[in-house]
Scaffold this active site. Structure first.
Site, mmCIF file in Angstrom:
data_model
loop_
_atom_site.group_PDB
_atom_site.id
_atom_site.type_symbol
_atom_site.label_atom_id
_atom_site.label_comp_id
_atom_site.label_asym_id
_atom_site.label_seq_id
_atom_site.Cartn_x
_atom_site.Cartn_y
_atom_site.Cartn_z
ATOM 1 N N ASP A 120 -6.537 0.401 1.448
ATOM 2 C CA ASP A 120 -6.390 0.102 2.864
ATOM 3 C C ASP A 120 -7.737 -0.375 3.399
ATOM 4 O O ASP A 120 -8.688 -0.568 2.645
ATOM 5 C CB ASP A 120 -5.886 1.323 3.629
ATOM 6 C CG ASP A 120 -6.782 2.549 3.424
ATOM 7 O OD1 ASP A 120 -7.901 2.405 2.884
ATOM 8 O OD2 ASP A 120 -6.373 3.650 3.820
ATOM 9 N N LYS A 169 0.828 -1.208 0.000
ATOM 10 C CA LYS A 169 0.000 0.000 0.000
ATOM 11 C C LYS A 169 0.857 1.251 0.000
ATOM 12 O O LYS A 169 0.614 2.202 -0.757
ATOM 13 C CB LYS A 169 -0.936 -0.025 1.205
ATOM 14 C CG LYS A 169 -1.903 1.150 1.259
ATOM 15 C CD LYS A 169 -1.533 2.118 2.349
ATOM 16 C CE LYS A 169 -2.506 3.265 2.461
ATOM 17 N NZ LYS A 169 -2.166 4.193 3.563
#
Length: 217
Positions: A139, A121
């Protein structure tokens, strides 16, 4: 509303609400963005933005950051949480940037993911926001909304990222992930909406009778 209709509606509505998508983490270049995103793990962007000015006043580049003692870094970033791990990661990744990348943040997903403290991420955020390379950082925040809006049934962020990339044109990815974050913070929070409250949830599923339970991220 069919999935294709939901996708079109969500794209249009988010563009209306958030035509501009400034990166919420204060930074001046790829290195400061990388550090800020690393610090944002399990911490709010607001808190990170309160902490980074003092850190970057001492070191806003790999040379100066690598020269700092881990405890110096930790003392500054402590309010962000996980400071023992984050301080070591920041120092070591700075050293690696000097040793292996000429002091520059690499514009390469695999190279970024090999840096200490940098997961998929974080690497995706840097690739999209620092280098303009299409990426769709996902996320738990985006994972939750994607499930509420019927865009994925993924049980983890990896599958959700794959589904969102398949549904939305690549040209939209970099700003869309920020638009979803902005909307979630303002209208579709973890406690403020259960899949039946906010405008997008109600439009996508006007007949939904029960709260939408998020599959584990």
């Amino acid at each position: 509303m069919k999935k294709a209709e939901r996708v079109d509606y969500i794209l249009q509505r988010l563009q209306q609400l958030y035509p501009e998508t400034p990166v919420p983490l204060d930074h001046t270049d790829a290195f400061t963005l990388l550090v800020a995103v690393l610090l944002s793990a399990q911490c709010t962007d607001e808190r990170v933005n309160q902490v980074t000015p003092a850190l970057f006043a001492l070191a806003d580049n790999p040379v100066d950051m690598a020269a700092l003692d881990v405890e110096q870094i930790r003392a500054i970033i402590r309010p962000c949480g996980l400071s023992p791990q984050k301080s070591k990661a920041i120092k070591r990744l700075s050293e690696i940037l000097l040793e292996e990348h000429g002091g520059e943040v690499p514009a390469n997903m695999e190279a970024l993911e090999r840096l200490p403290g940098v997961g998929h991420k974080t690497a995706s955020v840097v690739m999209s926001q620092a280098f303009g390379v299409p990426a769709f950082p996902v996320d738990t925040h985006i994972h939750r909304l994607a499930q509420r809006w019927g865009l994925t049934s993924g049980k983890n962020v990896v599958q959700t990222e794959r589904d969102l990339k398949r549904l939305f044109p690549e040209a939209y990815w970099n700003r869309l992930h920020l638009q979803i974050i902005f909307y979630g913070r303002e209208f579709c929070t973890a406690r403020g909406c259960d899949g039946r409250v906010c405008e997008i949830c109600r439009t996508c599923y006007p007949e939904r009778k029960h709260p939408k339970r998020t599959l584990k991220a």
